[in-house]
Motif scaffolding. Structure first.
Motif, mmCIF file in Angstrom:
data_model
loop_
_atom_site.group_PDB
_atom_site.id
_atom_site.type_symbol
_atom_site.label_atom_id
_atom_site.label_comp_id
_atom_site.label_asym_id
_atom_site.label_seq_id
_atom_site.Cartn_x
_atom_site.Cartn_y
_atom_site.Cartn_z
ATOM 1 N N THR A 168 -36.052 11.981 74.347
ATOM 2 C CA THR A 168 -34.665 11.360 73.149
ATOM 3 C C THR A 168 -33.003 11.586 74.086
ATOM 4 N N THR A 169 -33.079 11.172 75.372
ATOM 5 C CA THR A 169 -32.084 11.091 75.504
ATOM 6 C C THR A 169 -32.005 9.688 76.028
ATOM 7 N N ASP A 170 -30.686 8.877 76.425
ATOM 8 C CA ASP A 170 -31.124 7.568 77.615
ATOM 9 C C ASP A 170 -30.383 7.316 78.765
ATOM 10 N N PRO A 183 -23.702 17.332 80.964
ATOM 11 C CA PRO A 183 -23.928 18.445 80.485
ATOM 12 C C PRO A 183 -23.869 18.779 79.188
ATOM 13 N N GLY A 184 -23.882 17.495 78.775
ATOM 14 C CA GLY A 184 -23.425 17.130 77.045
ATOM 15 C C GLY A 184 -24.259 15.778 76.641
ATOM 16 N N GLN A 185 -25.843 16.034 77.106
ATOM 17 C CA GLN A 185 -26.613 14.950 76.806
ATOM 18 C C GLN A 185 -27.782 14.986 75.991
ATOM 19 N N GLY A 228 -28.814 16.366 72.339
ATOM 20 C CA GLY A 228 -28.742 15.991 70.426
ATOM 21 C C GLY A 228 -29.402 17.637 70.162
ATOM 22 N N GLN A 229 -28.904 17.907 68.369
ATOM 23 C CA GLN A 229 -28.481 19.353 68.526
ATOM 24 C C GLN A 229 -29.909 19.339 67.991
ATOM 25 N N HIS A 248 -19.393 24.689 69.245
ATOM 26 C CA HIS A 248 -19.845 22.951 70.278
ATOM 27 C C HIS A 248 -20.431 23.434 71.710
#
Lengths: 300, 464
Positions: free
Chosen positions: A36-38, A136-138, A140-141, A193
Motif C-alpha cells: 500500500t505504500t510507495d 512515520p507518515g507513510q 494510509g488510513q 492525526h
C-alpha cells in the motif's frame, strides 16, 4: 485428523510461544507496507535484515554457547524492514547485525538492555545521518486501522501479557497530545492525526512491549512507559528529533535495570507456558552469576 | 526562526503550471504545451534546506490590485532585515517548468523496414544544452499588539508582530487592511500560545513599479524544524487549497513526515489526443489520484538531480539562479562537482536534488502543518506520459505490417484503459474520441481475410 482438529492443532502450535503471534502480525504489517505504500517496506530489505540478524544470532549463540534461536531475530528483522528506510540494501544487514549483536553484548544482570530493532535503527541513524531514516507518515488510513486491529489481536492473543505497557505508553502519549491541543485551542483532529502513524503502531505493540528489555514489575513498566511517552512527545514538540519514539526508548532503556532494582519482580521468560520437549527455553538469556556454558538453558 | 503558514489575507492567488519549452530531440520528442490557470488559488513555495539552514521563497501569481495584496505568516523569531529578500518571479516559474509532468511522443517506423522500431530506441545525442504611521502604532498598543520590527523590502512593507491575544491581533490586522477570514482566531491563538510572531506583508504602492506581478518574498532562517505552516490557509471556507512545494537539498529526496507521500502515476502510454489537452489531463489526473487517496496524500511529481534531466521540460536551473533561490552551499567548500554521466547535462552540474510535492488540502484532510524530512534517497523520478504515433502506411504491404496492425489495436485499447485509470474519464468516451481521430480498428483497412492469430508460443520466440 479432521479439518477442525487440524485447525485446533495449528492454533495450539502458534499459541505455544507468544512470538509466533507477533511474527504473524508483523508479517501482516510488512505486507500492508509492501502493497500500500510507495516508500514502504521491500522484500529485499527484509531478506537483508534477516541475514544480518541471523548471522549475529548464530555468532552470538556460538560465543555464549546457547542454543540457536531464530524467533526473536525474525521479529527484529521484520521490525527493521517495516520501520527503517535507507539508501542501500546492505544497511538493513548492518542494522540486523547491530540489533542482535548489541542484544548479546550489552547486558546487565543477564538481561539485555536495549530492544534490538530499536537500537539497531537508532545506531544506524546516528552513524549514517540522512542515509538512514524512519518514515512515520507513510501509512494510509485504512491500512492503519487494519494494522491496529492486527497488532492488538496479536498482543491479546499472545501470552506475553504486556498490554499494560502498550496501553501505558499510548495512553500517556495521547493524553499529552490531547492536553496540548486543548491548551492551544487546536481542533482534536490534530492529536488524532498525530496518533495515526504506522511507526507509532509498530513501536507501541512490538517494541516497547518487548518483555525482555522492559522492567519486570507492572509498576516499573508503567513508570517506564510514561517516561518514554513523555520524552517522545517532547522530542516531537520541541527539538524535532527524528525517529522520536525510537530515540526516546533507546535513551531511556538504561532506566530498566534501575527500575528492576527499585521494584523487583520475577523475570519474564519467553515460552514458559509450554517449554520445548526438553523443557528448555531457547533464549539468549544468561543468569546473574552464571555466565558459563549452558547458562542460557533454564532448568525446568 | 521558523515559519508557520502562508496565507494571503487577500490570498496568494495562483496560476501555476506552464509547460512551455522548445521541442527537442531526445528519446521521443518533448511535446510543448502551455497552460495557465490550471490550478486556481495555489501557492508555490521553494524550500532550500541544509541541516538547520532554510531559505523559503513564496511566490504568488496574484493578479489583482496590488493594494489588495496581503500576506500573513507565523514565524518563531523576529528576522533581521538582511534575512528578508525579494526574488525574481521567473525563478519559481522556471523551477515549476523544470519539474512539471511531461508529455513525450514517439513515431512508429515502417514495420516492413528491417530495423523494426522498438521502444528501446537509441537515444538521440544530447544537445547543449510602508511605513506604519503613529496612529497605527497607538492602535496596536491598545489591542495588545506589538510591532517588533518594520522593514521595507522591494515593493513590500513588512511588519513582524507579536500579540497577547488573537482577537487583538486579528482586529489590528483587519483595521490595517489585512482581510483575515472569519474563524482564524483559533489558529492564530494556537500559534501565539506557541510563542510565535506574525510576519505580515503589504504592497507599498509608491515603491511598486506598476508591474503586473508581485515578486516572491524570501526569508532565510535557521531552525531545527523543517516545516511549512498551512493551517491559516485552511481557515477561509473557499474550499480546497492547492500547494506546490519545490524542495532543494544537497542530500536527496524530501518527504512529509506527518502525511503519506505517494508518487503520481507515471510512464504510461496515453492516446494521442491528450497532446491537445495535456493541461486538462494533468488537472483531472491529479484530482482523480487525490480522490483515490481520500484526499489525504502529498503527491511527489518530480525528484531529480538538478544537474540534468531526461527529457527536459525546461533546462535545469543555473548556479546563479539556484544561489538566488537560496542554495547556500554552492560556493562553500570550493566544491565543483564532476559532471554526471547522463543525457542532457545542465549548463553547470550542481549538487542540488529537487523534489516537487503537490497537495490539495483543507482543514479536514490536512489538519496539521506540514513537516518534512530530508532523506538520502537519490532515485530519480518524473511524471512522464507517452504518445506513440502509429505508422500510417499500407498495412497489406508485408506480413510484419499486418502484425503491426494487430498490435496497434491492442495498444490503443491499452492506451484508453490507461487514460481512464489515470483520470477517471469514461473509457467508452475515450475510445469514441480516439476513433474520431482515426485511432481505432475501423481506421485500419486490411484487404486480406483476418489471418488466424498465431499461438502465443510462436509470438514468444518469433520462430513460428
Amino acid at each position: 485428523m479432521n479439518v477442525r482438529d487440524a485447525t485446533f492443532e495449528g492454533v495450539r502450535a502458534v499459541n505455544r510461544d507468544a512470538r509466533h503471534w507477533q511474527i504473524l502480525a508483523l508479517s501482516g504489517l510488512f505486507l500492508i507496507s509492501v502493497y500500500t505504500t510507495d516508500f514502504g517496506a521491500r522484500p529485499m530489505h527484509l531478506i537483508s535484515a534477516f541475514s544480518g540478524a541471523m548471522t549475529a544470532q548464530a555468532l552470538g549463540s556460538l560465543i555464549v554457547r546457547t542454543r540457536f534461536e531464530w524467533k526473536s531475530a525474525a521479529i527484529t528483522s521484520l521490525s527493521l524492514s517495516i520501520l527503517m528506510r535507507a539508501v542501500d540494501p546492505w544497511m538493513w544487514f548492518a542494522a540486523g547485525i547491530i540489533a542482535i549483536g548489541l542484544k548479546f553484548a550489552v547486558r546487565y544482570k543477564g538481561k539485555h538492555i536495549f530492544n534490538p530493532a530499536c537500537i539497531g535503527i537508532v545506531v544506524m541513524c546516528l552513524v549514517f545521518g540522512r542515509d538512514v531514516w524512519v518514515s512515520p507518515g507513510q501509512w494510509g488510513q485504512a491500512p492503519l486501522i487494519a494494522g491496529w486491529a492486527l497488532a492488538l489481536a496479536a498482543l491479546v492473543l499472545s501470552s506475553a501479557k504486556r498490554l499494560d505497557i502498550a496501553l501505558g505508553f499510548i495512553g500517556t502519549f495521547a493524553a499529552i497530545l490531547f492536553g496540548r491541543a486543548l491548551w492551544l485551542g487546536d481542533p482534536m483532529a490534530i492529536p488524532m492525526h498525530q496518533l495515526s502513524s504506522g511507526t507509532l503502531l509498530v513501536f507501541t505493540f512490538f517494541m516497547i512491549t518487548d518483555p525482555r528489555s522492559t522492567p519486570d514489575s507492572r509498576a516499573g513498566r508503567l513508570i517506564f512507559a510514561a517516561s518514554v511517552a513523555s520524552l517522545t512527545a517532547w522530542f516531537i514538540i520541541g527539538p524535532n528529533v527524528r525517529a522520536a519514539p525510537l530515540m526516546a526508548l533507546a535513551a531511556l532503556s538504561i532506566l530498566t535495570p534501575v527500575l528492576d532494582r527499585l521494584i523487583p519482580a520475577s523475570r519474564f521468560q519467553w515460552g514458559t507456558h509450554s517449554k520445548s520437549k526438553e523443557g528448555r527455553t531457547h533464549e539468549t538469556q544468561t543468569y546473574p552469576g552464571r555466565r558459563s556454558a549452558g547458562a542460557g538453558l533454564a532448568q525446568p | 526562526m521558523k515559519l508557520r503558514h502562508i496565507l494571503g489575507g487577500a490570498a496568494l492567488g495562483l496560476a501555476s503550471l506552464s509547460l512551455s519549452a522548445p521541442a527537442q530531440a531526445f528519446c521521443g520528442f518533448f511535446v510543448a504545451k502551455a497552460d495557465t490557470d490550471l490550478f486556481n488559488d495555489a501557492s508555490k513555495v521553494a524550500l532550500v534546506r541544509d541541516d538547520e539552514r532554510t531559505v523559503i521563497t513564496m511566490a504568488s501569481d496574484y493578479r489583482g490590485e496590488p493594494s489588495e495584496f496581503a500576506m500573513v505568516i507565523p514565524v518563531v523569531d523576529v528576522p533581521e532585515r538582511e534575512q528578508i529578500n525579494v526574488a525574481d518571479p521567473g525563478l519559481i516559474e522556471h523551477l515549476d517548468e523544470y519539474t512539471a509532468p511531461r508529455l513525450v511522443e514517439y513515431h512508429d517506423e515502417n514495420p516492413c523496414d528491417v530495423y523494426r522500431y522498438r521502444d528501446a530506441v537509441a537515444m538521440a545525442a544530447p544537445e547543449a544544452g510602508g511605513a506604519i504611521d503613529d496612529m497605527a502604532m497607538e492602535e496596536a498598543e491598545d489591542l495588545g499588539v506589538t510591532i517588533e520590527a518594520e522593514y521595507e523590502v522591494g515593493e513590500y512593507d513588512i511588519l513582524i508582530l507579536s500579540a497577547e491575544e488573537s482577537d487583538g491581533l486579528i482586529s489590528w490586522l483587519n483595521q490595517n487592511g489585512y482581510r483575515i477570514p472569519d474563524g482564524a482566531e483559533e489558529v492564530v491563538g494556537s500559534y501565539l500560545k506557541q510563542g510565535m510572531k506574525f510576519f505580515v506583508a503589504k504592497v507599498n504602492l509608491e515603491r511598486h513599479d506598476g508591474a503586473g506581478f508581485l515578486r516572491p518574498i524570501q526569508v532565510a532562517y535557521e531552525d531545527e524544524d523543517f516545516m511549512l505552516p498551512i493551517r491559516l490557509g485552511t481557515v477561509n471556507a473557499e474550499g480546497k487549497q492547492e500547494l506546490f512545494v519545490f524542495a532543494m537539498t544537497r542530500k536527496g529526496r524530501v518527504e512529509t513526515t506527518n502525511y503519506k507521500t505517494v508518487k503520481l502515476p507515471s510512464d504510461m502510454d496515453v492516446p494521442i489526443f491528450v497532446k491537445d489537452e495535456f493541461g486538462e489531463f494533468y488537472k483531472d489526473m491529479f484530482a482523480h489520484q487525490v480522490e483515490k487517496e481520500n484526499g489525504k496524500a502529498v503527491f511527489m511529481e518530480y525528484a531529480w538531480d538538478m544537474s540534468w534531466c531526461d527529457p527536459c521540460a525546461a533546462e535545469p536551473l543555473s548556479r546563479s539562479q539556484l544561489r538566488e533561490l537560496g542554495v547556500m552551499w554552492l560556493d562553500e567548500d570550493g566544491q565543483q562537482p564532476e559532471p554526471r554521466p547522463g543525457f542532457r547535462p545542465g549548463p553547470q552540474p550542481v549538487d542540488v536534488f529537487v523534489t516537487r510535492l503537490h497537495l490539495r488540502y483543507d482543514g479536514k484532510t490536512f489538519p496539521q502543518d506540514l513537516t518534512f524530512q530530508v532523506t538520502g534517497d537519490r532515485d530519480n523520478y518524473q511524471g512522464r506520459y507517452v504518445l506513440r504515433h502509429p505508422w500510417r502506411g499500407d498495412f497489406n504491404e508485408c506480413e510484419a505490417a499486418r502484425d503491426y496492425a494487430d498490435d496497434l489495436v491492442d495498444r490503443w485499447d491499452q492506451e484508453a484503459e490507461n487514460l481512464a485509470k489515470l483520470t477517471g474519464w469514461d473509457e467508452d468516451e475515450i475510445k469514441d474520441k480516439m476513433a474520431a481521430g482515426g485511432y481505432s480498428e475501423a481506421s485500419i483497412n486490411i484487404d486480406l481475410e483476418p489471418k488466424e492469430k498465431k499461438p502465443w508460443w510462436q509470438r514468444l520466440w518469433g520462430n513460428g
